[in-house]
Design an enzyme around this catalytic site. Structure first.
Site, PDB file in Angstrom:
ATOM      1  N   VAL A 119       0.880  -1.172   0.000  1.00 28.44           N
ATOM      2  CA  VAL A 119       0.000   0.000   0.000  1.00 28.44           C
ATOM      3  C   VAL A 119       0.918   1.222   0.000  1.00 28.44           C
ATOM      4  O   VAL A 119       1.514   1.577   1.022  1.00 28.44           O
ATOM      5  CB  VAL A 119      -0.960   0.006   1.214  1.00 28.44           C
ATOM      6  CG1 VAL A 119      -1.808   1.277   1.205  1.00 28.44           C
ATOM      7  CG2 VAL A 119      -1.867  -1.227   1.194  1.00 28.44           C
ATOM      8  N   LYS A 153     -20.556  -2.088  -5.835  1.00 32.93           N
ATOM      9  CA  LYS A 153     -21.573  -2.582  -6.785  1.00 32.93           C
ATOM     10  C   LYS A 153     -22.442  -1.469  -7.329  1.00 32.93           C
ATOM     11  O   LYS A 153     -22.857  -1.497  -8.489  1.00 32.93           O
ATOM     12  CB  LYS A 153     -22.428  -3.677  -6.130  1.00 32.93           C
ATOM     13  CG  LYS A 153     -23.007  -3.316  -4.797  1.00 32.93           C
ATOM     14  CD  LYS A 153     -22.605  -4.306  -3.736  1.00 32.93           C
ATOM     15  CE  LYS A 153     -22.594  -3.632  -2.393  1.00 32.93           C
ATOM     16  NZ  LYS A 153     -22.317  -4.493  -1.282  1.00 32.93           N
ATOM     17  N   GLY A 173     -20.861  -5.977  10.764  1.00 32.94           N
ATOM     18  CA  GLY A 173     -20.240  -5.358   9.587  1.00 32.94           C
ATOM     19  C   GLY A 173     -20.773  -5.908   8.274  1.00 32.94           C
ATOM     20  O   GLY A 173     -20.100  -5.823   7.242  1.00 32.94           O
ATOM     21  N   GLU A 186     -24.972  -2.532   4.560  1.00 32.74           N
ATOM     22  CA  GLU A 186     -24.508  -1.331   3.861  1.00 32.74           C
ATOM     23  C   GLU A 186     -24.557  -0.132   4.817  1.00 32.74           C
ATOM     24  O   GLU A 186     -25.261  -0.166   5.838  1.00 32.74           O
ATOM     25  CB  GLU A 186     -25.429  -1.040   2.675  1.00 32.74           C
ATOM     26  CG  GLU A 186     -25.406  -2.092   1.590  1.00 32.74           C
ATOM     27  CD  GLU A 186     -24.020  -2.291   1.007  1.00 32.74           C
ATOM     28  OE1 GLU A 186     -23.505  -1.366   0.373  1.00 32.74           O
ATOM     29  OE2 GLU A 186     -23.438  -3.374   1.194  1.00 32.74           O
ATOM     30  N   ASP A 218     -29.378  -3.560  -3.039  1.00 34.28           N
ATOM     31  CA  ASP A 218     -28.027  -4.144  -3.033  1.00 34.28           C
ATOM     32  C   ASP A 218     -27.995  -5.406  -3.909  1.00 34.28           C
ATOM     33  O   ASP A 218     -27.089  -5.578  -4.736  1.00 34.28           O
ATOM     34  CB  ASP A 218     -27.632  -4.470  -1.588  1.00 34.28           C
ATOM     35  CG  ASP A 218     -26.303  -5.181  -1.485  1.00 34.28           C
ATOM     36  OD1 ASP A 218     -25.267  -4.503  -1.517  1.00 34.28           O
ATOM     37  OD2 ASP A 218     -26.308  -6.427  -1.386  1.00 34.28           O
ATOM     38  N   LYS A 249     -26.064  -6.370  -7.661  1.00 34.34           N
ATOM     39  CA  LYS A 249     -25.251  -7.583  -7.852  1.00 34.34           C
ATOM     40  C   LYS A 249     -25.807  -8.414  -9.010  1.00 34.34           C
ATOM     41  O   LYS A 249     -25.043  -9.008  -9.781  1.00 34.34           O
ATOM     42  CB  LYS A 249     -25.252  -8.399  -6.552  1.00 34.34           C
ATOM     43  CG  LYS A 249     -24.500  -7.703  -5.423  1.00 34.34           C
ATOM     44  CD  LYS A 249     -24.784  -8.363  -4.084  1.00 34.34           C
ATOM     45  CE  LYS A 249     -23.958  -7.715  -2.982  1.00 34.34           C
ATOM     46  NZ  LYS A 249     -24.361  -8.147  -1.640  1.00 34.34           N
ATOM     47  N   GLY A 293     -18.959  -9.101   5.063  1.00 35.74           N
ATOM     48  CA  GLY A 293     -18.035  -9.075   6.196  1.00 35.74           C
ATOM     49  C   GLY A 293     -16.642  -8.654   5.751  1.00 35.74           C
ATOM     50  O   GLY A 293     -16.298  -8.739   4.575  1.00 35.74           O
TER      51      GLY A 293
END
Ligand code: HSE
Length: 385
Positions: free
Chosen positions: A33, A94, A176, A179, A190, A194, A291
């Site tokens: 990174v 997405k 987690g 959204e 969502d 997808k 997750g």
């Protein structure tokens, strides 16, 4: 032998998924990174934090941009800017890919760079890569399955422990899975995104998200779950698309599945997504659909593919297509306060809570449910499978 230079990544976002990506990369030697952009920066992040995206666009040492901030803006400007600057892009977004599919796929092709979004559908399942490998050899005629971890977790909890809708949603948020705006999980938006991305790759087309008829689980109640039990069925939010002679059928709806269907056994935040190939029949893909680590895993897999030489999107076929759900017939569970002429005509039998319809088309009942909510905002429908 000359040593391969590590992939130098600009990481946009250090939230739930972004921090998972950071952790995974920290332990690797083949990627680094180089810098990150994020409103919140965890204490143990040691890479330089950049404030202006233009610095990343202009930095020729950065070859790959990983976008995990979510949402449409500034993700759209950042991703399209990165592609224009000749950088590979990996994203889990997405909404962005479904909304700007044609433009972003064309831009990546024009620039000869990779655009990958495996984490955008199926969480940690290598669904999009497997699907794209399949279509290189085999026409895909159908896609279906559970594509949202939050709602599967909630429905599973409500069915197995009798927990309330609100408590199950809070738990999914704590874990987690949900959204930033969980309404997108609950109302099916969502899943719709997808399904659009998956269907576009499967059929080599570009589906307009607005054409995909969508019913969510936001109106399901504890009393509905009791009714489903009395029918011997389990409620799942299922996405489906299939290739038609002219166009595609594509829709999302709660579905009451019998124990004989594998979808009935999918627990917690897991997804089960299947394709049907013209000659190979059905293939199913199973794993955690939401997750931190499952999603970050797929982001990393995309980076590994780019390291291995991938320089494209999954397909470059962008045929215009229309959506038509009028030929798909189902019987439905309907729960609404009061009734109307259409529902009376279509009723087959009445339950303690709700009723079962005669066979009706997906297009017809979805349109009916939408207009019915003017009189009964909590009206709920689910197909019987
Ligand atoms: N909110 C999404 C889900 C995250 O629950 O499936 C993964 O896309």
């Amino acid at each position: 032998m000359t040593e391969k230079k590590p992939m130098r990544i600009a990481l946009l976002g250090l939230g739930t998924v972004g921090y998972g990506v950071y952790e995974y990369i920290r332990d690797r030697e083949d990627m680094v990174v180089a810098c990150a952009m994020s409103l919140v920066v965890p204490d143990d992040v040691t890479c330089p934090i950049v404030k202006n995206i233009e610095e990343i666009f202009a930095d020729s040492s950065i070859d790959t941009v990983v976008e995990v901030i979510g949402g449409l803006h500034p993700a759209y400007e950042w991703v399209s800017g990165a592609l224009k600057a000749g950088k590979n892009v990996v994203t889990a977004n997405k909404l962005l890919i479904a909304r700007h599919y044609r433009e972003l796929v064309s831009l990546a092709k024009e620039k000869g760079v990779a655009l990958r979004c495996t984490a955008a559908a199926g969480g940690g399942i290598p669904w999009l890569t497997s699907l794209s490998h399949c279509v290189q050899q085999e026409p895909v005629v159908e896609i279906s399955g559970i594509m949202n971890g939050t709602t599967n977790f909630m429905l599973d909890t409500m069915h197995t422990t009798g927990g309330s809708f609100d408590a199950a949603l809070k738990q999914a948020q704590r874990l987690g899975y949900a959204e930033a705006n969980p309404a997108d999980d609950l109302n099916g938006a969502d899943v719709r995104r997808k399904l659009v991305i998956s269907s576009n790759i499967a059929y080599g087309c570009v589906i307009d998200e607005a054409d995909v008829s969508t019913e969510g689980i936001e109106h399901v109640t504890d009393a509905d779950i009791v009714s489903f039990r009395s029918l011997g069925r389990i409620c799942k939010l299922i996405a489906e698309s299939r290739k038609l002679e002219n166009g595609v059928a594509a829709f999302i709806e709660p579905s009451l599945v019998p124990p004989s269907m594998p979808e009935s056994a999918i627990p917690e935040n897991y997804n089960l997504i299947s394709l049907v190939g013209e000659h190979i029949g059905k293939q199913s893909f199973y794993g955690q659909g939401a997750g931190r680590y499952p999603t970050a895993y797929n982001v990393l897999q995309d980076c590994v593919d780019i390291l291995g030489g991938v320089r494209c999107f999954y397909t470059d076929r962008l045929d215009a297509v229309s959506v038509d759900n009028s030929a798909v017939l189902r019987t439905y569970y309907v729960r609404t306060n009061g009734s109307d002429r259409w529902l009376q005509d279509k009723t087959d039998r009445v339950l303690d809570c709700g009723l079962i319809t005669k066979p009706v088309s997906v297009a017809e009942i979805h349109a009916w449910a939408k207009q019915r909510r003017a009189a009964d905002p909590d009206c709920f429908i689910a197909s019987l499978r």
